[in-house]
Design an enzyme around this catalytic site. Structure first.
Site, PDB file in Angstrom:
ATOM      1  N   GLU A 107       1.187  -1.597   0.359  1.00 50.79           N
ATOM      2  CA  GLU A 107      -0.506   0.337  -0.137  1.00 50.79           C
ATOM      3  C   GLU A 107       0.201   1.506   0.140  1.00 50.79           C
ATOM      4  O   GLU A 107       0.126   1.720  -0.960  1.00 50.79           O
ATOM      5  CB  GLU A 107      -1.063   0.118   1.042  1.00 50.79           C
ATOM      6  CG  GLU A 107      -2.611   1.259   1.639  1.00 50.79           C
ATOM      7  CD  GLU A 107      -2.340   1.013   2.388  1.00 50.79           C
ATOM      8  OE1 GLU A 107      -2.986  -0.043   3.287  1.00 50.79           O
ATOM      9  OE2 GLU A 107      -3.023   2.402   2.904  1.00 50.79           O
ATOM     10  N   ILE A 146       2.776  -9.358   1.975  1.00 47.23           N
ATOM     11  CA  ILE A 146       2.038 -11.036   2.841  1.00 47.23           C
ATOM     12  C   ILE A 146       1.228 -10.379   3.498  1.00 47.23           C
ATOM     13  O   ILE A 146       0.953 -11.446   4.214  1.00 47.23           O
ATOM     14  CB  ILE A 146       3.695 -11.119   3.679  1.00 47.23           C
ATOM     15  CG1 ILE A 146       4.087 -10.269   4.780  1.00 47.23           C
ATOM     16  CG2 ILE A 146       4.802 -11.425   2.907  1.00 47.23           C
ATOM     17  CD1 ILE A 146       5.147 -11.245   6.136  1.00 47.23           C
ATOM     18  N   ASP A 147       0.767  -9.358   4.006  1.00 48.77           N
ATOM     19  CA  ASP A 147      -0.106  -9.054   4.664  1.00 48.77           C
ATOM     20  C   ASP A 147      -1.160  -8.734   4.020  1.00 48.77           C
ATOM     21  O   ASP A 147      -2.657  -9.189   4.522  1.00 48.77           O
ATOM     22  CB  ASP A 147       0.153  -6.855   5.070  1.00 48.77           C
ATOM     23  CG  ASP A 147       1.101  -6.910   5.980  1.00 48.77           C
ATOM     24  OD1 ASP A 147       2.021  -7.977   6.693  1.00 48.77           O
ATOM     25  OD2 ASP A 147       1.827  -5.897   6.902  1.00 48.77           O
ATOM     26  N   ARG A 180       5.777 -22.710  33.145  1.00 49.49           N
ATOM     27  CA  ARG A 180       7.637 -22.283  32.542  1.00 49.49           C
ATOM     28  C   ARG A 180       6.969 -23.215  31.306  1.00 49.49           C
ATOM     29  O   ARG A 180       8.557 -22.286  30.569  1.00 49.49           O
ATOM     30  CB  ARG A 180       7.910 -23.556  33.276  1.00 49.49           C
ATOM     31  CG  ARG A 180       9.584 -23.494  32.869  1.00 49.49           C
ATOM     32  CD  ARG A 180      10.694 -24.699  33.448  1.00 49.49           C
ATOM     33  NE  ARG A 180      11.909 -24.556  32.557  1.00 49.49           N
ATOM     34  CZ  ARG A 180      11.923 -25.249  32.250  1.00 49.49           C
ATOM     35  NH1 ARG A 180      11.416 -25.905  30.886  1.00 49.49           N
ATOM     36  NH2 ARG A 180      13.416 -24.465  30.763  1.00 49.49           N
ATOM     37  N   LEU A 238      11.402 -14.468   8.748  1.00 48.23           N
ATOM     38  CA  LEU A 238      11.581 -15.813   8.211  1.00 48.23           C
ATOM     39  C   LEU A 238       9.533 -16.242   7.220  1.00 48.23           C
ATOM     40  O   LEU A 238       9.752 -17.318   5.812  1.00 48.23           O
ATOM     41  CB  LEU A 238      11.107 -17.313   9.667  1.00 48.23           C
ATOM     42  CG  LEU A 238      12.463 -17.398   9.959  1.00 48.23           C
ATOM     43  CD1 LEU A 238      12.189 -18.433  10.861  1.00 48.23           C
ATOM     44  CD2 LEU A 238      13.690 -17.743   8.516  1.00 48.23           C
ATOM     45  N   ARG A 283       8.451 -13.879   5.368  1.00 48.01           N
ATOM     46  CA  ARG A 283       8.954 -13.753   3.928  1.00 48.01           C
ATOM     47  C   ARG A 283      10.191 -13.828   3.135  1.00 48.01           C
ATOM     48  O   ARG A 283      10.869 -12.894   1.986  1.00 48.01           O
ATOM     49  CB  ARG A 283       9.477 -11.949   4.622  1.00 48.01           C
ATOM     50  CG  ARG A 283       7.745 -11.047   4.483  1.00 48.01           C
ATOM     51  CD  ARG A 283       8.164  -9.739   4.660  1.00 48.01           C
ATOM     52  NE  ARG A 283       8.951  -8.931   4.716  1.00 48.01           N
ATOM     53  CZ  ARG A 283       9.862  -7.242   5.441  1.00 48.01           C
ATOM     54  NH1 ARG A 283       8.824  -7.089   6.052  1.00 48.01           N
ATOM     55  NH2 ARG A 283      11.191  -6.951   5.485  1.00 48.01           N
TER      56      ARG A 283
HETATM   57  O1  F6P Z   1       4.621  -4.521   5.333  1.00 50.22           O
HETATM   58  C1  F6P Z   1       4.767  -6.077   5.035  1.00 50.22           C
HETATM   59  C2  F6P Z   1       5.567  -5.997   6.748  1.00 50.22           C
HETATM   60  O2  F6P Z   1       6.073  -7.497   6.622  1.00 50.22           O
HETATM   61  C3  F6P Z   1       4.629  -5.620   8.035  1.00 50.22           C
HETATM   62  O3  F6P Z   1       3.524  -7.306   7.780  1.00 50.22           O
HETATM   63  C4  F6P Z   1       5.553  -5.665   8.748  1.00 50.22           C
HETATM   64  O4  F6P Z   1       4.710  -4.941   9.715  1.00 50.22           O
HETATM   65  C5  F6P Z   1       6.784  -5.169   7.978  1.00 50.22           C
HETATM   66  O5  F6P Z   1       6.097  -5.097   6.885  1.00 50.22           O
HETATM   67  C6  F6P Z   1       8.058  -5.249   8.975  1.00 50.22           C
HETATM   68  O6  F6P Z   1       8.974  -4.431   7.678  1.00 50.22           O
HETATM   69  P1  F6P Z   1      10.225  -4.165   8.150  1.00 50.22           P
HETATM   70  O7  F6P Z   1      11.245  -4.870   8.781  1.00 50.22           O
HETATM   71  O8  F6P Z   1      11.015  -4.057   6.662  1.00 50.22           O
HETATM   72  O9  F6P Z   1      10.338  -2.634   8.105  1.00 50.22           O
END
Ligand code: F6P
Length: 391
Positions: A103, A124-125, A282, A292, A294
């Site tokens: 986005e 991946i979102d 515990r 992982l 991604r």
């Molecule tokens: O936007 C995709 C995403 O994988 C989110 O789910 C996550 O919060 C973010 O990227 C983290 O991205 P980075 O650590 O690469 O900035």
């Protein structure tokens, strides 16, 4: 005659099928006799005029990540950057741009309405698209952009990580553990929902504020019956007072998003403290697979559509596209295809922001609805566990 040229960039979080899109765009550009340059680090390469000629680069399309590198740059709020980007695109004499991103990356295209652009969603979102409400539920065939590139691969991993056959359920039942597993997902719970294909007990997502006392009671109840519990929590989930379960509000990106991480750890510690009087705690722990989700190579579905989208994007720009267009994925009669979506009537990419709602998720028992499972089943296979006789 001067040979035509187009540009391509990748922005936001990397996903496994990106190099496959770039390779397919390169192959098609060779076939169409059009030059293809790759901007380095997404939009920052456009602003800083950093690029490579892709015809001179050899790479393996099956390797995950992006050979073009990535960044999270916002054109709108950066003084002079829109003008700089426009000027560089003009100087390079480009017919247009292929923009591959989530986005945030795609939102920059709205700052350059006169540059012909083909947008390809990857995240991946899975939160770029529209579920198109209709009476009495949803017609899967009406979904605008059925999935974003990278989601099928990450969703399969999510399900695998919690499952009995491939993941954490084996140690959960052996040690009678309560495990809280963190999913990525800043604002949207699609990735967390996909865990349902691997049978966790509860799923907590950003769209529905968490009633902590209720989930704690459900965990205790489930543990008494089953002697192990797996809870999936999306990194962007919030308590019902509005605060994130865990976020570093001081570390923000160009788009103002805080650094989200630690929801599983925070929640598991709180549950541990609160149920001490009932059980030996515990074995109450948080697990965060983090990047992982991604990483690695892409699933067949991701690869196939990475190829198709890369090819179609070059074809459109070679045929003198005038205005920006978003290449969405449609699912008709259980067959995926590409459907161009014209951006001219939209003000911002936010109009294509896809949230999880109650058609897909039951907030009362933290589970996925039948429709949610039907939607996901088109993208990933359920990981069967009844053959093991433990359920
Ligand atoms: O936007 C995709 C995403 O994988 C989110 O789910 C996550 O919060 C973010 O990227 C983290 O991205 P980075 O650590 O690469 O900035």
């Amino acid at each position: 005659m001067v040979k035509k040229r187009i540009g391509i960039l990748t922005g936001g979080g990397d996903v496994p099928p990106l190099n496959a899109v770039i390779a397919s765009a390169k192959q098609t550009s060779i076939e169409r006799n059009i030059g293809l340059i790759g901007f380095i680090k997404g939009w920052s390469g456009v602003i800083e005029n950093q690029y490579i000629d892709l015809s001179e680069i050899n790479f393996n399309p099956l390797i995950g990540g992006t050979i073009l590198k990535s960044s999270r740059v916002r054109l709108e709020n950066a003084f002079g950057k829109v003008g700089q980007a426009e000027e560089n695109i003009k100087k390079l004499n480009l017919e247009g741009l292929i923009v591959i991103g989530g986005e945030d990356t795609l939102s920059n295209s709205f700052s350059l309405p006169n540059v012909p652009q083909v947008l390809i969603s990857k995240t991946i979102d899975n939160d770029v698209g529209m579920m198109n409400p209709c009476d009495g539920g949803i017609n899967l065939e009406e979904i605008t952009n059925y999935f974003t590139l990278g989601f099928p691969t990450a969703a399969r991993k999510m399900a695998s990580f919690v499952s009995l056959k491939e993941g954490l359920r084996t140690t959960a039942y052996s040690h009678e553990r309560i495990l809280v597993v963190e999913s990525m997902g800043m604002h949207a719970g699609w990735l967390a929902l996909s865990a349902s294909m691997g049978h966790p007990d509860f799923i907590i997502i950003p769209e529905f504020p968490l009633d902590y006392d209720r989930i704690k009671d459900l965990i205790v109840e489930k543990y008494k019956k089953q002697k192990n519990v797996i809870i999936v929590v999306a990194e962007g989930a919030r308590f019902n007072n509005g605060s994130y379960i865990s976020a570093d509000e001081k570390e923000r990106d160009d788009f103002g998003h805080p650094r989200l991480k630690g929801a599983a750890e925070t929640l598991s510690k709180r549950v541990k403290g609160d149920i001490k009087r009932h059980f030996d705690t515990r074995n109450v722990n948080g697990v965060n697979p983090s990047y992982l989700y991604r990483s690695g190579t892409a699933s067949d579905l991701d690869l196939k559509w990475a190829n198709e989208l890369g090819r179609e994007a070059v074809n459109l720009l070679s045929d003198e596209l005038e205005k920006p267009v978003f290449l969405t994925i449609k699912n008709e009669a259980r067959e995926f295809s590409i459907a161009p979506y014209h951006l001219s009537n939209m003000k911002s990419i936010k109009e294509l922001h896809r949230f999880v709602d109650e058609r897909f998720y039951n907030p009362k028992d933290f589970s996925v609805t039948e429709l949610g499972k039907k939607y996901l089943a088109e993208i990933i296979d359920e990981i069967a566990e009844d053959e093991y006789g433990l359920t």
